[in-house]
Design a protein around this motif. Structure first.
Motif, PDB file in Angstrom:
ATOM      1  N   LEU A 121       1.334  -1.047   0.191  1.00 60.93           N
ATOM      2  CA  LEU A 121      -0.001   0.425  -0.003  1.00 60.93           C
ATOM      3  C   LEU A 121       0.458   1.388  -0.219  1.00 60.93           C
ATOM      4  CD1 LEU A 121      -2.424  -0.803   2.814  1.00 60.93           C
ATOM      5  CD2 LEU A 121      -2.483  -0.684   0.400  1.00 60.93           C
ATOM      6  N   LEU A 122       2.794   0.989   0.383  1.00 62.32           N
ATOM      7  CA  LEU A 122       2.617   2.244   0.476  1.00 62.32           C
ATOM      8  C   LEU A 122       4.108   2.538  -0.619  1.00 62.32           C
ATOM      9  CD1 LEU A 122       3.592   2.108   4.128  1.00 62.32           C
ATOM     10  CD2 LEU A 122       2.340   3.467   3.109  1.00 62.32           C
ATOM     11  N   PRO A 123       3.997   3.349  -1.313  1.00 58.81           N
ATOM     12  CA  PRO A 123       5.172   3.536  -2.113  1.00 58.81           C
ATOM     13  C   PRO A 123       6.244   4.156  -1.610  1.00 58.81           C
ATOM     14  CG  PRO A 123       2.982   5.407  -2.684  1.00 58.81           C
ATOM     15  CD  PRO A 123       2.669   4.428  -1.346  1.00 58.81           C
ATOM     16  N   GLY A 124       6.876   3.450  -2.203  1.00 64.07           N
ATOM     17  CA  GLY A 124       8.619   3.548  -1.301  1.00 64.07           C
ATOM     18  C   GLY A 124       8.826   2.660  -0.434  1.00 64.07           C
ATOM     19  N   ALA A 125       8.310   1.568  -0.710  1.00 72.49           N
ATOM     20  CA  ALA A 125       8.092   0.460   0.376  1.00 72.49           C
ATOM     21  C   ALA A 125       8.829  -0.200   0.408  1.00 72.49           C
ATOM     22  CB  ALA A 125       6.867  -0.091   1.264  1.00 72.49           C
ATOM     23  N   ARG A 126       8.675  -1.129  -1.140  1.00 68.42           N
ATOM     24  CA  ARG A 126       9.246  -2.281  -1.675  1.00 68.42           C
ATOM     25  C   ARG A 126      10.714  -1.643  -1.518  1.00 68.42           C
ATOM     26  NH1 ARG A 126       9.689  -6.564  -0.308  1.00 68.42           N
ATOM     27  NH2 ARG A 126       7.779  -6.278  -0.479  1.00 68.42           N
ATOM     28  N   ASP A 127      11.257  -0.413  -2.600  1.00 68.59           N
ATOM     29  CA  ASP A 127      12.294  -0.033  -2.331  1.00 68.59           C
ATOM     30  C   ASP A 127      13.762   0.247  -0.189  1.00 68.59           C
ATOM     31  OD1 ASP A 127      12.624   0.272  -4.364  1.00 68.59           O
ATOM     32  OD2 ASP A 127      12.376   2.704  -4.875  1.00 68.59           O
ATOM     33  N   ALA A 128      12.939   0.992   0.304  1.00 71.43           N
ATOM     34  CA  ALA A 128      13.176   0.602   1.455  1.00 71.43           C
ATOM     35  C   ALA A 128      13.352  -0.399   2.007  1.00 71.43           C
ATOM     36  CB  ALA A 128      11.778   0.879   2.699  1.00 71.43           C
ATOM     37  N   LEU A 129      12.090  -1.348   2.156  1.00 63.06           N
ATOM     38  CA  LEU A 129      12.598  -3.192   2.352  1.00 63.06           C
ATOM     39  C   LEU A 129      13.740  -3.625   1.555  1.00 63.06           C
ATOM     40  CD1 LEU A 129       8.773  -4.054   3.179  1.00 63.06           C
ATOM     41  CD2 LEU A 129      10.606  -3.384   4.235  1.00 63.06           C
ATOM     42  N   ASP A 130      13.776  -3.550   0.547  1.00 66.21           N
ATOM     43  CA  ASP A 130      15.208  -4.109  -0.400  1.00 66.21           C
ATOM     44  C   ASP A 130      16.563  -3.095   0.548  1.00 66.21           C
ATOM     45  OD1 ASP A 130      13.242  -5.352  -2.158  1.00 66.21           O
ATOM     46  OD2 ASP A 130      13.442  -4.167  -3.227  1.00 66.21           O
ATOM     47  N   ALA A 131      16.463  -2.213   0.673  1.00 66.21           N
ATOM     48  CA  ALA A 131      17.177  -2.400   1.147  1.00 66.21           C
ATOM     49  C   ALA A 131      18.095  -2.579   2.441  1.00 66.21           C
ATOM     50  CB  ALA A 131      17.278  -0.087   1.113  1.00 66.21           C
ATOM     51  N   LEU A 132      16.924  -2.676   3.495  1.00 68.67           N
ATOM     52  CA  LEU A 132      17.307  -3.504   4.916  1.00 68.67           C
ATOM     53  C   LEU A 132      17.199  -5.031   4.564  1.00 68.67           C
ATOM     54  CD1 LEU A 132      16.357  -2.571   7.539  1.00 68.67           C
ATOM     55  CD2 LEU A 132      13.892  -3.360   7.689  1.00 68.67           C
ATOM     56  N   GLY A 133      16.617  -5.694   3.653  1.00 69.28           N
ATOM     57  CA  GLY A 133      17.120  -7.115   3.354  1.00 69.28           C
ATOM     58  C   GLY A 133      18.728  -6.777   2.776  1.00 69.28           C
ATOM     59  N   ALA A 134      19.185  -6.286   2.267  1.00 70.63           N
ATOM     60  CA  ALA A 134      20.430  -6.155   2.005  1.00 70.63           C
ATOM     61  C   ALA A 134      21.643  -5.653   3.272  1.00 70.63           C
ATOM     62  CB  ALA A 134      20.764  -4.897   0.729  1.00 70.63           C
ATOM     63  N   ASP A 135      20.916  -5.146   3.990  1.00 65.21           N
ATOM     64  CA  ASP A 135      21.624  -4.742   5.030  1.00 65.21           C
ATOM     65  C   ASP A 135      21.755  -5.933   5.843  1.00 65.21           C
ATOM     66  OD1 ASP A 135      22.497  -2.069   4.618  1.00 65.21           O
ATOM     67  OD2 ASP A 135      20.948  -1.201   5.781  1.00 65.21           O
ATOM     68  N   TRP A 136      20.667  -6.872   6.407  1.00 64.74           N
ATOM     69  CA  TRP A 136      20.620  -7.810   6.976  1.00 64.74           C
ATOM     70  C   TRP A 136      21.189  -9.140   6.312  1.00 64.74           C
ATOM     71  CZ3 TRP A 136      19.350  -8.442  11.919  1.00 64.74           C
ATOM     72  CH2 TRP A 136      18.530  -7.246  13.041  1.00 64.74           C
ATOM     73  N   SER A 137      21.600  -9.218   5.248  1.00 62.92           N
ATOM     74  CA  SER A 137      21.601 -10.530   4.715  1.00 62.92           C
ATOM     75  C   SER A 137      22.956 -11.048   5.009  1.00 62.92           C
ATOM     76  CB  SER A 137      21.911 -10.088   2.841  1.00 62.92           C
ATOM     77  OG  SER A 137      22.177 -11.157   2.061  1.00 62.92           O
ATOM     78  N   PRO A 138      22.957 -12.305   5.058  1.00 62.83           N
ATOM     79  CA  PRO A 138      22.149 -13.290   4.703  1.00 62.83           C
ATOM     80  C   PRO A 138      20.977 -13.219   5.318  1.00 62.83           C
ATOM     81  CG  PRO A 138      24.297 -14.668   5.867  1.00 62.83           C
ATOM     82  CD  PRO A 138      23.711 -13.030   6.249  1.00 62.83           C
ATOM     83  N   ASP A 139      20.535 -12.744   6.691  1.00 62.44           N
ATOM     84  CA  ASP A 139      19.902 -13.577   7.856  1.00 62.44           C
ATOM     85  C   ASP A 139      18.392 -12.467   6.881  1.00 62.44           C
ATOM     86  OD1 ASP A 139      20.571 -15.529   9.255  1.00 62.44           O
ATOM     87  OD2 ASP A 139      21.653 -13.524   9.673  1.00 62.44           O
ATOM     88  N   PRO A 140      17.610 -12.845   7.621  1.00 60.84           N
ATOM     89  CA  PRO A 140      15.393 -11.422   6.905  1.00 60.84           C
ATOM     90  C   PRO A 140      16.034 -11.089   8.537  1.00 60.84           C
ATOM     91  CG  PRO A 140      15.034 -13.687   7.898  1.00 60.84           C
ATOM     92  CD  PRO A 140      16.662 -14.307   7.384  1.00 60.84           C
ATOM     93  N   PRO A 141      15.696  -9.207   7.731  1.00 57.69           N
ATOM     94  CA  PRO A 141      15.974  -8.476   8.996  1.00 57.69           C
ATOM     95  C   PRO A 141      14.296  -8.809   9.814  1.00 57.69           C
ATOM     96  CG  PRO A 141      14.743  -7.783   7.334  1.00 57.69           C
ATOM     97  CD  PRO A 141      14.882  -9.702   6.594  1.00 57.69           C
TER      98      PRO A 141
END
Length: 135
Positions: free
Chosen positions: A14-34
């Motif tokens: 529902l939130l524009p920009g959320a996918r980009d924010a979550l992708d960045a978060l995923g990269a920061d926490w990789s290899p584990d999910p945030p």
């Protein structure tokens, strides 16, 4: 392994920009999910920064997802939305970064109760929430 998070996923859609924010978060926490609470807090930041551009119906849908998670979602997801999303909105209100009164009338019963309990715990008054029923 990431736990199922249907309500967090619903909010992200529902939130524009959320996918980009979550992708960045995923990269920061990789290899584990945030953790779900960290995801919820990231969604809160996106919500706060984009709230003025969201349609009223989208805001209501986001808050409905929170309420559903608290009502019958996985416990970890409900806890994450309460502490990571709702509390983040309240803290942003306290820092004058977000006006909680703009959404207070759209909170569900469980979300409102949680937010009121958070106010009581911290000894604060979130705009649009604490005195809404007393005026």
């Amino acid at each position: 392994m990431r736990m199922p998070t249907p309500h967090l996923d619903g909010i992200a859609k529902l939130l524009p920009g959320a996918r980009d924010a979550l992708d960045a978060l995923g990269a920061d926490w990789s290899p584990d999910p945030p953790p779900a609470t960290v995801v919820a807090a990231a969604l809160a930041r996106v919500f706060i920064h984009g709230h003025g551009m969201l349609l009223r119906a989208a805001v209501a849908d986001v808050l409905r997802q929170c309420e559903r998670a608290l009502e019958n979602g996985p416990a970890e997801e409900g806890d994450a939305l309460a502490t990571g999303f709702l509390e983040a909105l309240q803290h942003a209100d306290g820092a004058d970064a977000f006006d909680f009164s703009l959404i207070a009338d759209r909170l569900g019963q469980r979300s409102r109760a949680y937010c009121e309990a958070t106010d009581a715990f911290w000894g604060v008054q979130t705009r649009g929430l604490t005195n809404q029923s007393k005026t």
